[in-house]
Design a protein around this motif. Sequence first.
Motif, mmCIF file in Angstrom:
data_model
loop_
_atom_site.group_PDB
_atom_site.id
_atom_site.type_symbol
_atom_site.label_atom_id
_atom_site.label_comp_id
_atom_site.label_asym_id
_atom_site.label_seq_id
_atom_site.Cartn_x
_atom_site.Cartn_y
_atom_site.Cartn_z
ATOM 1 N N ASP A 1 8.401 4.781 -0.318
ATOM 2 C CA ASP A 1 7.926 6.136 -0.032
ATOM 3 C C ASP A 1 6.487 6.159 0.484
ATOM 4 O O ASP A 1 5.788 7.154 0.345
ATOM 5 C CB ASP A 1 8.055 7.044 -1.269
ATOM 6 N N GLY A 2 6.028 5.065 1.098
ATOM 7 C CA GLY A 2 4.677 4.989 1.638
ATOM 8 C C GLY A 2 4.522 5.795 2.913
ATOM 9 O O GLY A 2 5.495 6.220 3.546
ATOM 10 N N LYS B 1 8.032 6.128 5.063
ATOM 11 C CA LYS B 1 8.970 5.019 4.928
ATOM 12 C C LYS B 1 10.214 5.545 4.222
ATOM 13 O O LYS B 1 10.142 6.082 3.131
ATOM 14 C CB LYS B 1 8.358 3.869 4.133
ATOM 15 N N GLU B 2 11.331 5.396 4.892
ATOM 16 C CA GLU B 2 12.607 5.854 4.347
ATOM 17 C C GLU B 2 13.085 4.867 3.293
ATOM 18 O O GLU B 2 13.108 3.661 3.541
ATOM 19 C CB GLU B 2 13.646 5.923 5.455
ATOM 20 N N VAL C 1 2.702 -3.418 9.829
ATOM 21 C CA VAL C 1 2.339 -2.558 8.702
ATOM 22 C C VAL C 1 3.561 -2.194 7.858
ATOM 23 O O VAL C 1 3.477 -2.115 6.631
ATOM 24 C CB VAL C 1 1.649 -1.279 9.248
ATOM 25 N N GLU C 2 4.679 -1.988 8.495
ATOM 26 C CA GLU C 2 5.881 -1.483 7.805
ATOM 27 C C GLU C 2 6.248 -2.291 6.553
ATOM 28 O O GLU C 2 6.473 -1.705 5.494
ATOM 29 C CB GLU C 2 7.055 -1.395 8.783
ATOM 30 N N PRO C 3 6.292 -3.621 6.590
ATOM 31 C CA PRO C 3 6.659 -4.360 5.374
ATOM 32 C C PRO C 3 5.612 -4.261 4.257
ATOM 33 O O PRO C 3 5.911 -4.564 3.102
ATOM 34 C CB PRO C 3 6.801 -5.815 5.830
ATOM 35 N N TYR D 1 0.839 -1.194 0.000
ATOM 36 C CA TYR D 1 0.000 0.000 0.000
ATOM 37 C C TYR D 1 0.876 1.246 0.000
ATOM 38 O O TYR D 1 1.989 1.245 0.510
ATOM 39 C CB TYR D 1 -0.910 0.011 1.240
ATOM 40 N N ASP D 2 0.299 2.315 -0.530
ATOM 41 C CA ASP D 2 0.973 3.614 -0.530
ATOM 42 C C ASP D 2 0.626 4.421 0.713
ATOM 43 O O ASP D 2 1.412 5.253 1.166
ATOM 44 C CB ASP D 2 0.543 4.432 -1.766
ATOM 45 N N LEU D 3 -0.566 4.189 1.228
ATOM 46 C CA LEU D 3 -1.090 4.986 2.331
ATOM 47 C C LEU D 3 -1.867 4.073 3.272
ATOM 48 O O LEU D 3 -2.797 3.386 2.842
ATOM 49 C CB LEU D 3 -2.006 6.072 1.754
ATOM 50 N N ILE D 4 -1.448 4.049 4.547
ATOM 51 C CA ILE D 4 -2.108 3.190 5.537
ATOM 52 C C ILE D 4 -2.568 4.046 6.706
ATOM 53 O O ILE D 4 -1.765 4.770 7.309
ATOM 54 C CB ILE D 4 -1.160 2.075 6.038
ATOM 55 N N PHE D 5 -3.869 3.961 6.996
ATOM 56 C CA PHE D 5 -4.451 4.647 8.148
ATOM 57 C C PHE D 5 -4.595 3.649 9.277
ATOM 58 O O PHE D 5 -5.166 2.577 9.095
ATOM 59 C CB PHE D 5 -5.829 5.221 7.794
ATOM 60 N N VAL D 6 -4.067 4.002 10.452
ATOM 61 C CA VAL D 6 -4.168 3.166 11.650
ATOM 62 C C VAL D 6 -4.930 3.998 12.683
ATOM 63 O O VAL D 6 -4.395 4.966 13.218
ATOM 64 C CB VAL D 6 -2.776 2.749 12.177
#
Length: 180
Positions: free
Chosen positions: A139-140, A177-178, A132-134, A109-114
């Motif tokens: 650039d997410g 995300k770096e 979520v990170e993986p 995903y490009d954009l994750i809402f938690v």
Amino acid sequence: MRIIAGAAKGRRLEAPRTPDTRPITDRAKESIFSSLGDRVSGARVLDLYAGSGAFGLEALSRGSASAEFVERGREAVGVLRRNVESTGLGGRIVADDVVRFLERNVDTYDLIFVDPPYALSLASVEQVIGLVEPLLDRDGVVVLHRRVGSDLPGVPQSLRIDDDRRLGDSRVLRYLKETR
């Protein structure tokens, strides 16, 4: 609560009436989406602890390519289904526990809402951010919605805080995300 901008602007959203659900205010949602800018258009979105679906539906209305909504509460899933149907924006609803979903999922995903319930422990929030990170594409962005005064969760080294703002009784953190 309503859709603020885009194709479904002005459409009202129903909110679940459960004690652990707290709908995001329109003002807070507008601030979050304004800060995201062009990142929303064409994005693949994941809305965790979706509740009404306010984040994912707003993203779809503003031009996101797709959205998945993960929610386990039976009443909330019913409300979410009605909101997805009434807005006509589409999206995939997954009626499951967030951690269980993340442990099995391989999509990115490009954009994750938690947006977990305020009562969710810091350790649980950290676990979700770690899972979520993986799943974040290069650039997410992760947007975390918490209560003002909540401790900052520990996050993987590949995530850095890009924005930290207070919106009423909410604290909204944006992690990027770096890429190395």
